[in-house]
Design a protein around this motif. Structure first.
Motif, mmCIF file in Angstrom:
data_model
loop_
_atom_site.group_PDB
_atom_site.id
_atom_site.type_symbol
_atom_site.label_atom_id
_atom_site.label_comp_id
_atom_site.label_asym_id
_atom_site.label_seq_id
_atom_site.Cartn_x
_atom_site.Cartn_y
_atom_site.Cartn_z
ATOM 1 N N ALA A 14 8.757 33.354 -11.230
ATOM 2 C CA ALA A 14 8.939 32.198 -10.609
ATOM 3 C C ALA A 14 8.322 31.323 -11.877
ATOM 4 O O ALA A 14 8.857 30.164 -12.149
ATOM 5 C CB ALA A 14 8.203 31.725 -9.500
ATOM 6 N N GLY A 15 7.310 31.694 -12.520
ATOM 7 C CA GLY A 15 6.835 30.693 -13.847
ATOM 8 C C GLY A 15 7.830 30.745 -14.942
ATOM 9 O O GLY A 15 7.690 29.557 -15.242
ATOM 10 N N ILE A 16 8.428 31.743 -15.180
ATOM 11 C CA ILE A 16 9.437 31.601 -16.043
ATOM 12 C C ILE A 16 10.547 30.847 -15.697
ATOM 13 O O ILE A 16 11.075 29.961 -16.581
ATOM 14 C CB ILE A 16 10.024 33.134 -16.657
ATOM 15 N N VAL A 17 11.022 30.882 -14.265
ATOM 16 C CA VAL A 17 12.128 29.920 -13.819
ATOM 17 C C VAL A 17 11.679 28.611 -13.950
ATOM 18 O O VAL A 17 12.574 27.601 -14.424
ATOM 19 C CB VAL A 17 12.556 30.462 -12.749
ATOM 20 N N PHE A 18 10.351 28.228 -13.650
ATOM 21 C CA PHE A 18 9.973 26.842 -13.432
ATOM 22 C C PHE A 18 9.384 26.189 -14.893
ATOM 23 O O PHE A 18 9.847 25.146 -15.217
ATOM 24 C CB PHE A 18 8.773 26.741 -12.679
ATOM 25 N N LEU A 19 9.095 27.113 -15.648
ATOM 26 C CA LEU A 19 9.183 26.835 -17.204
ATOM 27 C C LEU A 19 10.397 26.304 -17.663
ATOM 28 O O LEU A 19 10.685 25.358 -18.465
ATOM 29 C CB LEU A 19 8.462 27.838 -18.035
ATOM 30 N N ALA A 20 11.493 27.188 -17.504
ATOM 31 C CA ALA A 20 12.820 26.736 -18.019
ATOM 32 C C ALA A 20 13.243 25.314 -17.213
ATOM 33 O O ALA A 20 13.935 24.623 -18.052
ATOM 34 C CB ALA A 20 14.088 27.818 -17.675
ATOM 35 N N ILE A 21 13.094 25.369 -15.816
ATOM 36 C CA ILE A 21 13.423 23.877 -15.252
ATOM 37 C C ILE A 21 12.413 22.953 -15.882
ATOM 38 O O ILE A 21 13.411 21.729 -16.008
ATOM 39 C CB ILE A 21 13.040 24.259 -13.886
ATOM 40 N N GLY A 22 11.512 22.993 -16.124
ATOM 41 C CA GLY A 22 10.485 22.032 -16.999
ATOM 42 C C GLY A 22 11.104 21.695 -18.306
ATOM 43 O O GLY A 22 11.146 20.408 -18.488
ATOM 44 N N ALA A 23 11.527 22.465 -18.843
ATOM 45 C CA ALA A 23 12.049 22.392 -20.166
ATOM 46 C C ALA A 23 13.397 21.606 -20.013
ATOM 47 O O ALA A 23 13.606 20.587 -21.025
ATOM 48 C CB ALA A 23 12.448 23.487 -21.098
ATOM 49 N N ALA A 24 14.052 21.808 -18.879
ATOM 50 C CA ALA A 24 15.462 21.451 -18.931
ATOM 51 C C ALA A 24 15.272 19.789 -18.517
ATOM 52 O O ALA A 24 15.927 18.823 -18.818
ATOM 53 C CB ALA A 24 16.295 22.002 -17.711
ATOM 54 N N ARG A 79 0.605 28.160 -17.095
ATOM 55 C CA ARG A 79 -0.752 28.548 -16.546
ATOM 56 C C ARG A 79 -0.327 29.552 -15.532
ATOM 57 O O ARG A 79 -1.166 30.634 -15.440
ATOM 58 C CB ARG A 79 -1.312 27.208 -15.845
ATOM 59 N N LEU A 80 0.695 29.646 -14.714
ATOM 60 C CA LEU A 80 0.775 30.704 -13.733
ATOM 61 C C LEU A 80 1.299 32.022 -14.561
ATOM 62 O O LEU A 80 0.775 33.004 -14.088
ATOM 63 C CB LEU A 80 2.018 30.134 -12.966
ATOM 64 N N ILE A 81 1.951 31.797 -15.431
ATOM 65 C CA ILE A 81 2.452 32.953 -16.301
ATOM 66 C C ILE A 81 1.093 33.649 -16.723
ATOM 67 O O ILE A 81 0.915 34.782 -16.859
ATOM 68 C CB ILE A 81 3.338 32.776 -17.227
ATOM 69 N N TYR A 82 0.206 32.895 -17.473
ATOM 70 C CA TYR A 82 -1.178 33.413 -17.959
ATOM 71 C C TYR A 82 -2.016 33.897 -16.826
ATOM 72 O O TYR A 82 -2.203 34.969 -17.146
ATOM 73 C CB TYR A 82 -1.700 32.129 -18.545
ATOM 74 N N GLU A 83 -2.053 33.441 -15.767
ATOM 75 C CA GLU A 83 -2.824 34.057 -14.653
ATOM 76 C C GLU A 83 -2.124 35.220 -14.270
ATOM 77 O O GLU A 83 -3.015 35.965 -13.863
ATOM 78 C CB GLU A 83 -2.802 32.876 -13.600
ATOM 79 N N THR A 84 -0.969 35.429 -14.231
ATOM 80 C CA THR A 84 -0.336 36.684 -13.705
ATOM 81 C C THR A 84 -0.861 37.723 -14.462
ATOM 82 O O THR A 84 -1.234 38.606 -13.951
ATOM 83 C CB THR A 84 1.129 36.581 -13.255
ATOM 84 N N PHE A 85 -0.683 37.828 -15.846
ATOM 85 C CA PHE A 85 -1.092 38.620 -16.680
ATOM 86 C C PHE A 85 -2.494 38.843 -16.613
ATOM 87 O O PHE A 85 -2.985 40.130 -16.728
ATOM 88 C CB PHE A 85 -0.616 38.320 -18.125
ATOM 89 N N LYS A 105 2.565 39.295 -7.749
ATOM 90 C CA LYS A 105 2.087 38.927 -9.314
ATOM 91 C C LYS A 105 3.652 38.935 -9.987
ATOM 92 O O LYS A 105 3.788 38.097 -10.876
ATOM 93 C CB LYS A 105 1.129 39.968 -10.062
ATOM 94 N N THR A 106 4.305 39.780 -9.579
ATOM 95 C CA THR A 106 5.585 39.959 -10.290
ATOM 96 C C THR A 106 6.693 38.766 -9.649
ATOM 97 O O THR A 106 7.253 38.160 -10.743
ATOM 98 C CB THR A 106 6.523 41.283 -9.851
ATOM 99 N N PHE A 107 6.366 38.415 -8.808
ATOM 100 C CA PHE A 107 7.339 37.126 -8.163
ATOM 101 C C PHE A 107 6.697 35.884 -8.862
ATOM 102 O O PHE A 107 7.368 35.069 -9.322
ATOM 103 C CB PHE A 107 7.154 37.118 -6.929
ATOM 104 N N ALA A 136 6.428 22.303 -16.764
ATOM 105 C CA ALA A 136 6.157 23.674 -17.834
ATOM 106 C C ALA A 136 4.670 23.650 -18.199
ATOM 107 O O ALA A 136 4.332 25.123 -18.290
ATOM 108 C CB ALA A 136 6.766 22.921 -19.196
ATOM 109 N N LEU A 137 3.716 23.015 -18.224
ATOM 110 C CA LEU A 137 2.353 23.462 -18.395
ATOM 111 C C LEU A 137 1.800 24.119 -16.954
ATOM 112 O O LEU A 137 1.134 25.063 -17.406
ATOM 113 C CB LEU A 137 1.549 21.791 -18.503
ATOM 114 N N MET A 138 2.202 23.768 -15.968
ATOM 115 C CA MET A 138 1.591 24.469 -14.787
ATOM 116 C C MET A 138 2.461 25.762 -14.796
ATOM 117 O O MET A 138 1.725 26.861 -14.353
ATOM 118 C CB MET A 138 2.016 23.810 -13.573
#
Length: 158
Positions: free
Chosen positions: A9-19, A55-61, A3-5, A50-52
């Protein structure tokens, strides 16, 4: 699944999607021989990523709260072998995209990814990979009048 990974990873991919979305705005909106500009594909991919990621960040919490309520903490091992296979296949996909074309390279990448994540059911993996890669190519090239690398010349299908 760690879950931590997954959260990081969700945060990093969110930043990549925004970029991707921000970067695609600086690409020209029209391309030679194409009614769809070169900025559309990276923008759509960035929004999707970014949307995925959200969703990943939400699911981990959500999973973390459920797991804490149900049982004590367990240490989960990371699956480096699967990650390595998919990472190498993604790098090879990007490298060979122009040489072997979009349809064939996407088909092979998806087939390797499906078989890496779940062994067996090769027929289903073949069918899904072929339909997806062919469908996206047809939609982008023929419906949207975009341009993607077709089949390699040595196949004689171009």
């Amino acid at each position: 699944m760690n879950k931590t990974f997954d959260r990081y990873a969700g945060i990093v991919f969110l930043a990549i999607g925004a970029a991707f979305v921000v970067g695609s705005r600086s690409i020209s909106t029209s391309a030679y021989g194409s009614n769809v500009g070169a900025n559309i594909f990276p923008m759509v991919l960035g929004v999707f990523l970014a949307l995925m990621s959200l969703r990943l960040i939400y699911e981990t919490f959500r999973k973390q709260q459920q797991q804490q309520q149900a049982e004590g903490r367990k240490k989960e091992a990371l699956d480096y072998k699967r990650f390595g296979i998919i990472f190498v296949s993604a790098v090879l996909y990007a490298y060979f995209l122009e040489d072997i074309g979009f349809v064939l390279s996407t088909f092979l990448f998806l087939l390797i990814g499906f078989q890496t994540m779940q062994r067996g059911r090769v027929g289903a993996s073949l069918l899904i990979s072929a339909c997806f890669s062919g469908g996206v190519y047809y939609l982008y090239v023929y419906v949207l009048d975009g341009s993607l690398p077709g089949f390699p010349a040595w196949l004689g299908l171009s």
